[in-house]
Design an enzyme around this catalytic site. Structure first.
Site, PDB file in Angstrom:
ATOM      1  N   LYS A 162     -14.830  40.254 -18.764  1.00  0.00           N
ATOM      2  CA  LYS A 162     -16.078  41.024 -18.750  1.00  0.00           C
ATOM      3  C   LYS A 162     -17.300  40.124 -18.571  1.00  0.00           C
ATOM      4  O   LYS A 162     -18.260  40.499 -17.891  1.00  0.00           O
ATOM      5  CB  LYS A 162     -16.190  41.859 -20.029  1.00  0.00           C
ATOM      6  CG  LYS A 162     -15.149  42.968 -20.113  1.00  0.00           C
ATOM      7  CD  LYS A 162     -15.390  43.891 -21.278  1.00  0.00           C
ATOM      8  CE  LYS A 162     -14.274  44.922 -21.411  1.00  0.00           C
ATOM      9  NZ  LYS A 162     -14.051  45.720 -20.192  1.00  0.00           N
ATOM     10  N   GLU A 251     -11.832  50.655 -18.355  1.00  0.00           N
ATOM     11  CA  GLU A 251     -10.426  50.312 -18.143  1.00  0.00           C
ATOM     12  C   GLU A 251      -9.677  50.940 -19.306  1.00  0.00           C
ATOM     13  O   GLU A 251      -9.711  50.444 -20.425  1.00  0.00           O
ATOM     14  CB  GLU A 251     -10.241  48.791 -18.092  1.00  0.00           C
ATOM     15  CG  GLU A 251      -8.948  48.363 -17.413  1.00  0.00           C
ATOM     16  CD  GLU A 251      -7.755  48.414 -18.337  1.00  0.00           C
ATOM     17  OE1 GLU A 251      -6.955  49.366 -18.206  1.00  0.00           O
ATOM     18  OE2 GLU A 251      -7.618  47.532 -19.192  1.00  0.00           O
ATOM     19  N   CYS A 285      -1.630  47.708 -21.287  1.00  0.00           N
ATOM     20  CA  CYS A 285      -2.049  49.014 -20.758  1.00  0.00           C
ATOM     21  C   CYS A 285      -1.326  49.384 -19.477  1.00  0.00           C
ATOM     22  O   CYS A 285      -1.144  50.569 -19.182  1.00  0.00           O
ATOM     23  CB  CYS A 285      -3.563  49.032 -20.547  1.00  0.00           C
ATOM     24  SG  CYS A 285      -4.179  47.689 -19.521  1.00  0.00           S
ATOM     25  N   GLU A 463     -12.257  45.725 -12.636  1.00  0.00           N
ATOM     26  CA  GLU A 463     -12.494  44.375 -13.119  1.00  0.00           C
ATOM     27  C   GLU A 463     -11.753  43.418 -12.195  1.00  0.00           C
ATOM     28  O   GLU A 463     -10.715  43.755 -11.634  1.00  0.00           O
ATOM     29  CB  GLU A 463     -12.027  44.221 -14.571  1.00  0.00           C
ATOM     30  CG  GLU A 463     -12.860  45.055 -15.529  1.00  0.00           C
ATOM     31  CD  GLU A 463     -12.595  44.760 -16.983  1.00  0.00           C
ATOM     32  OE1 GLU A 463     -13.571  44.476 -17.695  1.00  0.00           O
ATOM     33  OE2 GLU A 463     -11.431  44.827 -17.404  1.00  0.00           O
TER      34      GLU A 463
END
EC number: 1.2.1.8
Length: 489
Positions: A162, A251, A285, A463
């Site tokens: 990030k 996300e 994830c 991202e």
């Protein structure tokens, strides 16, 4: 006495005490040992962090892109020099095996910062001719102060992912790590300061979801980048829009399909399936938890999967031989065990695992055995909902059209993969799957160059990759008139 002592906030280039007077505890999920007491930020602390970020950002944005690039590259060097130290902290905080954190978490975070450090000097505008004596040019300018809200499964990697594009583009960031794994974001802040990032450009505020809400709703935050669950993501996106029409990157979760066709190399397919379900104890994830296998090879494939599951080395995360550790918390353990019981109750066939591990040293940690269910149906809870734990569901299919329709029958759309020797079929299938990250004959790699993000309710924006850098800038259009101005009145 805790292992790491009292952890404070990081604002303005150094540690400061929170004004809330509140702390929370973080524990080693493998042993239950208290790792640290962490100060919780108040609304005043968030305001202070944002004000500090505004001041730092003004200085950071006036530097040349080359200057910012050099500073970020120095941060990369420091991360790599301290890889072992940071991996040890990450292992204690998350429960991940030390072999995993040494090879993945800090390494991939540093790679992304290095990638965007190289792109910092490539931010440029356009020149658009209008006529002989007039033209337009565009500038890509930083947004200002951004907020990052991290998840608990990849604490330092997410912080790097990030901050890297945000800082490369000339922004500042106020970052809130998950309260479950809060430690390594502070170490990243130290490294950025040591590398030469101006005070305030990267601040860390700690706390629960209320602190995330303060950031999301703050009027001086220009963008929010969030990693977490779908329902929380919806709340973040709603508050970001309602407060000040902030830009967002989301996300979110996934329930990703892995499709194994009848011509697949079964050893490769089994290796991929086990990695896609049990790496990092299933707390990823993008995990391919819905494993669709062609009916003609299902039994042989399942046998190879079970052979590999038996080889998984569950143990203490600090042991070099361990490749499967505990779940991150007691709450996550309870959630995963609940899903396992649901699978049993709904008629799935338990082929491996399915229990909490309690013998010996396992008894003090949050361990669940790698679990495989067969004879699964699309309507089962374990097939429909994100578990975020080491639970594989095997489903059979007969035709390409059928499996694509079933794979897409979900509100998630984060990842997908196929295993086949027929590349025409591989590409044809991938092009029809509704997912933002796809793999053919592999699974799980997310290099810095590869945009990461989902379709449908698995996220908004991306991202990594070149495109992400653009979303940390705003375009200013400027018309220049070289000739005579023709008045209207």
């Amino acid at each position: 006495m805790s292992v790491y002592g009292l952890q404070r906030l990081y604002i303005g280039g150094g540690y400061v005490d929170a004004t809330s007077g509140k702390t929370f505890d973080t524990f080693d999920p493998a042993t239950g040992e208290l790792l640290a007491q962490v100060q919780q930020a108040s609304a005043a602390d968030v305001d202070r962090a944002v004000a500090s970020a505004q001041e730092g950002q003004r200085e950071w944005a006036t530097m040349t892109a080359m200057q910012r690039s050099r500073i970020l590259r120095r941060a990369v060097d420091l991360l790599r020099e301290r890889n072992d130290e940071l991996a040890a902290i990450e292992t204690r905080d998350t429960g991940k095996p030390i072999g995993e954190t040494l090879a993945v978490d800090i390494v991939t975070g540093a790679d992304v910062i290095e990638y965007y450090a190289g792109l910092a000097t490539a931010i440029e505008g356009l020149q658009v001719p209008l006529r002989a004596e007039s033209f337009v040019y565009t500038r890509r300018e930083p947004l200002g102060v951004c907020a990052g809200i991290g998840a608990w499964n990849y604490p330092i990697q997410i912080a790097c992912w990030k901050t890297a594009p945000a800082l490369a583009a000339g922004n500042a960031m106020v970052f809130k790590p998950s309260e479950v794994t809060p430690l390594t974001a502070l170490k990243l802040a130290e490294i950025y300061t040591e590398a030469g990032v101006p005070a305030g450009v990267f601040n860390v505020v700690q706390g629960d979801g209320s602190v995330g809400a303060l950031l999301t709703g703050h009027p001086d935050i220009a963008k929010v980048s969030f990693t977490g669950g779908v329902e929380t993501g919806k709340k973040v996106m709603s508050l970001a829009g309602a407060s000040s029409l902030k830009e967002v990157t989301m996300e979110l979760g996934g329930k990703s399909p892995l499709i194994v066709f009848d011509d697949a190399d079964l050893d490769r397919a089994a290796d991929i399936a086990v990695t896609a379900n049990f790496f990092s104890s299933g707390q990823v994830c993008t995990n391919g938890t819905r494993v669709f296998v062609h009916r003609s090879i299902k039994d042989a494939f399942t046998q190879k999967v079970l052979e590999r599951v038996k080889r998984i080395r569950v143990g203490k995360p600090t042991d070099a031989d361990t490749n499967f550790g505990p779940l991150v918390s007691a709450a996550q353990l309870d959630k995963v065990l609940g899903f396992i019981e649901s699978g049993k109750a709904e008629g799935a066939k338990l082929l491996a695992g399915g229990t909490r591990l309690t013998d010996g040293h396992f008894g003090s940690g949050q361990y669940v055995a790698p679990t495989v269910f067969g004879d699964c149906r699309d309507d089962m809870k374990i097939v429909r909902e994100e578990i975020f734990g080491p639970v594989m569901s095997i489903l059979e299919f007969e035709s390409e059209d059928e499996v694509i329709a079933r794979a897409n029958d979900t509100h998630y759309g984060l990842a997908a993969g196929v295993v086949t020797e027929n590349l025409s079929r591989a590409h044809r299938t991938i092009h029809r799957l509704e997912a933002g990250i796809c793999w053919i004959n592999t699974w799980g790699e997310s290099p810095a160059e590869m945009p990461v993000g989902g379709y449908k309710q698995s996220g908004v924006g991306r991202e990594n990759g070149i495109t992400t850098l653009e979303h940390y800038t705003r375009i200013k259009s400027v018309q220049v008139e070289l000739g005579r101005y023709n008045p209207v009145f």
